[in-house]
Scaffold this motif. Structure first.
Motif: not given
Length: 223
Positions: A104-106, A179-185
């Motif tokens: 969540x901090x990317x 979602x916090x790793x940009x892997x989920x939608x």
């Protein structure tokens, strides 16, 4: 023992372990298969290609021996996902290049913007998603996006608004969401789009992995 006989023996051993144990409530099948594939690749016994072809054996037989459905590969260069039921997938290992930032901090520059305004993902997931959307469009199917990368502050807000999944709600514990790793939608899908996703999304590495959330799709390439 020749390489193929050795591989067959190892697959038989894994199959026996799975059948002998309790019915898997998590990603046991996927864990075992991925460990087996990783071991073979590391040992140089089988060099799996994106098409599933191997110089020393059949990837199809590996899936068959473990009672799994082999994913097909719809587009060159994509890594498919295992086809398991929601809730049977193991925890994801976050991308090594994003771990230093934290869930969540990317920063935006470490993610890739999607063609859908206001949304972004980890680069490999974004690339696979765009190819998937193009394929769906060619089939007359529209895939909408309601959420993608989710900053920690948004995770915290949703946990308060929707409750934690572990307590019957719909939000992951803040700081643990994929979602916090940009892997989920979270997707906006009508019935035809939902059916298309269930049939084809694993070819692009995306799976419906959370029970009670048919809109939630995660990038989980199998190997």
């Amino acid at each position: 023992m020749d390489p193929i006989s050795g591989i067959t023996a190892r697959l038989s051993a894994i199959e026996s372990r799975v059948k002998a144990g309790p019915s898997p409530s998590g990603g046991q099948f996927g864990d075992l298969l991925r460990a087996e594939l990783a071991s073979r690749n590391n040992n140089g016994v089988l060099g799996y290609s994106a098409t599933g072809e191997t110089p020393g054996g059949s990837l199809a037989s590996a899936y068959a021996n473990l009672g799994l459905t082999q994913p097909s590969v719809a587009t060159s260069g994509l890594t498919p996902a295992l086809r398991l039921e929601p809730g049977q997938y193991p925890s994801l290992t976050p991308p090594a290049d994003l771990v230093p930032y934290g869930n969540g901090k990317v920063p935006a520059e470490a993610l890739t913007a999607l063609s859908v305004p206001g949304h972004s993902l980890y680069a490999p997931a974004a690339n696979a998603f765009e190819k998937m959307v193009a394929a769906a469009k060619a089939d007359g199917v529209t895939i909408g996006v309601t959420d993608s990368y989710r900053p920690l502050a948004v995770q915290e807000r949703l946990a308060k608004e929707k409750g934690l999944y572990s307590q019957g709600g719909l939000a992951a514990t803040p700081g643990t969401s994929n979602h916090g790793w940009g892997l989920a939608l979270d997707l906006d899908l009508d019935d035809s789009a939902q059916a298309w996703m269930r049939a084809h999304a694993p070819d692009y590495g995306f799976v419906e992995d959370v029970p009670r959330e048919p809109w939630h799709w995660t990038y989980r390439p199998a190997y």
